[in-house]
Design a protein around this motif. Structure first.
Motif, mmCIF file in Angstrom:
data_model
loop_
_atom_site.group_PDB
_atom_site.id
_atom_site.type_symbol
_atom_site.label_atom_id
_atom_site.label_comp_id
_atom_site.label_asym_id
_atom_site.label_seq_id
_atom_site.Cartn_x
_atom_site.Cartn_y
_atom_site.Cartn_z
ATOM 1 N N VAL A 37 47.686 38.694 40.909
ATOM 2 C CA VAL A 37 46.281 38.347 41.048
ATOM 3 C C VAL A 37 46.025 37.157 40.142
ATOM 4 O O VAL A 37 46.302 37.203 38.952
ATOM 5 C CB VAL A 37 45.366 39.522 40.663
ATOM 6 C CG1 VAL A 37 43.915 39.117 40.739
ATOM 7 C CG2 VAL A 37 45.637 40.710 41.551
ATOM 8 N N PHE A 38 45.525 36.083 40.728
ATOM 9 C CA PHE A 38 45.243 34.881 39.971
ATOM 10 C C PHE A 38 43.766 34.586 40.081
ATOM 11 O O PHE A 38 43.096 34.997 41.023
ATOM 12 C CB PHE A 38 46.068 33.708 40.498
ATOM 13 C CG PHE A 38 47.537 33.985 40.515
ATOM 14 C CD1 PHE A 38 48.236 34.103 39.330
ATOM 15 C CD2 PHE A 38 48.214 34.144 41.702
ATOM 16 C CE1 PHE A 38 49.589 34.366 39.329
ATOM 17 C CE2 PHE A 38 49.564 34.410 41.716
ATOM 18 C CZ PHE A 38 50.259 34.522 40.523
ATOM 19 N N GLY A 39 43.246 33.834 39.129
ATOM 20 C CA GLY A 39 41.823 33.548 39.099
ATOM 21 C C GLY A 39 41.343 32.675 40.234
ATOM 22 O O GLY A 39 40.276 32.891 40.782
ATOM 23 N N LYS A 40 42.142 31.676 40.636
ATOM 24 C CA LYS A 40 41.739 30.752 41.695
ATOM 25 C C LYS A 40 42.951 30.445 42.573
ATOM 26 O O LYS A 40 44.025 30.139 42.068
ATOM 27 C CB LYS A 40 41.192 29.461 41.090
ATOM 28 C CG LYS A 40 39.932 29.680 40.270
ATOM 29 C CD LYS A 40 39.487 28.433 39.577
ATOM 30 C CE LYS A 40 38.285 28.740 38.701
ATOM 31 N NZ LYS A 40 37.909 27.640 37.858
ATOM 32 N N VAL A 41 42.741 30.531 43.890
ATOM 33 C CA VAL A 41 43.828 30.314 44.845
ATOM 34 C C VAL A 41 43.316 29.427 45.970
ATOM 35 O O VAL A 41 42.186 29.580 46.433
ATOM 36 C CB VAL A 41 44.318 31.663 45.422
ATOM 37 C CG1 VAL A 41 45.364 31.442 46.502
ATOM 38 C CG2 VAL A 41 44.877 32.547 44.328
ATOM 39 N N VAL A 79 35.365 31.779 48.640
ATOM 40 C CA VAL A 79 35.112 33.213 48.672
ATOM 41 C C VAL A 79 35.346 33.779 47.281
ATOM 42 O O VAL A 79 36.428 33.620 46.715
ATOM 43 C CB VAL A 79 36.047 33.911 49.689
ATOM 44 C CG1 VAL A 79 35.748 35.396 49.745
ATOM 45 C CG2 VAL A 79 35.930 33.275 51.049
ATOM 46 N N GLU A 80 34.332 34.438 46.740
ATOM 47 C CA GLU A 80 34.498 35.113 45.448
ATOM 48 C C GLU A 80 34.928 36.543 45.749
ATOM 49 O O GLU A 80 34.134 37.378 46.167
ATOM 50 C CB GLU A 80 33.213 35.086 44.634
ATOM 51 C CG GLU A 80 33.425 35.604 43.233
ATOM 52 C CD GLU A 80 32.236 35.348 42.328
ATOM 53 O OE1 GLU A 80 32.327 35.739 41.161
ATOM 54 O OE2 GLU A 80 31.242 34.772 42.778
ATOM 55 N N MET A 81 36.222 36.800 45.576
ATOM 56 C CA MET A 81 36.797 38.099 45.912
ATOM 57 C C MET A 81 36.300 39.197 44.978
ATOM 58 O O MET A 81 36.087 40.323 45.387
ATOM 59 C CB MET A 81 38.326 38.031 45.840
ATOM 60 C CG MET A 81 38.929 36.920 46.652
ATOM 61 S SD MET A 81 38.658 37.093 48.394
ATOM 62 C CE MET A 81 39.769 38.399 48.756
ATOM 63 N N HIS A 82 36.163 38.828 43.732
ATOM 64 C CA HIS A 82 35.760 39.738 42.654
ATOM 65 C C HIS A 82 35.236 38.824 41.567
ATOM 66 O O HIS A 82 35.618 37.668 41.519
ATOM 67 C CB HIS A 82 37.002 40.527 42.193
ATOM 68 C CG HIS A 82 36.697 41.668 41.298
ATOM 69 N ND1 HIS A 82 36.618 41.537 39.942
ATOM 70 C CD2 HIS A 82 36.438 42.970 41.570
ATOM 71 C CE1 HIS A 82 36.334 42.712 39.408
ATOM 72 N NE2 HIS A 82 36.213 43.595 40.376
ATOM 73 N N PRO A 83 34.355 39.273 40.697
ATOM 74 C CA PRO A 83 33.911 38.365 39.625
ATOM 75 C C PRO A 83 35.102 37.795 38.851
ATOM 76 O O PRO A 83 35.917 38.538 38.318
ATOM 77 C CB PRO A 83 33.049 39.256 38.743
ATOM 78 C CG PRO A 83 32.546 40.315 39.652
ATOM 79 C CD PRO A 83 33.651 40.550 40.652
#
Length: 134
Positions: A37-41, A79-83
């Motif tokens: 899981v990375f912050g930005k993709v 898309v903001e998947m999660h904060p």
């Protein structure tokens, strides 16, 4: 060949309930695999084995790919998947962002990029995505 087995020891109490006795293995057991899981993709509408030229400049990241696979002008979806976890998706026109595609080209973006300012240009035969940095 069988895999490792997890043996646990239990103690029988007077009221016929069993409680787990902590053993050395259960105390020091660590996760063997964590999800990536990375912050930005950044996700492009190509197969994961597609050749994409990545240029890291001081002010932006530039991605250039051959557009021979028929990608027509589409849209950019942030898309903001999660904060704290953001995915920038470049899609063909008419393709839903919510569709789960596993074999797409992805790139982990550094923390310093600004995904809300991503631009896509479609010169003849190419797809150029520019992601500005702070």
């Amino acid at each position: 060949m069988p895999g490792k087995r997890n043996y646990s020891s239990y103690t029988q109490q007077e009221d016929n309930t069993r409680t787990r006795k902590p053993t050395y293995n259960s105390i020091t057991k660590k996760l063997r695999r964590l999800p990536h899981v990375f912050g930005k993709v950044l996700e492009l509408p190509f197969k994961s084995d597609e050749d994409v030229y990545v240029e890291d400049r001081h002010d932006c990241l530039k991605f250039v790919a051959s557009n021979d696979s028929g990608v027509v002008e589409g849209g950019i979806h942030v898309v903001e998947m999660h904060p704290g976890i953001t995915k920038v998706v470049v899609r063909n026109r008419g393709v839903c962002v919510d569709d789960l595609e596993l074999d797409v080209w992805r790139f982990r973006l550094p923390v310093s990029v600004r995904p809300e300012l991503v631009t896509v240009v479609y010169p003849p035969g190419l797809l150029v995505v520019t992601v500005p940095k702070n």
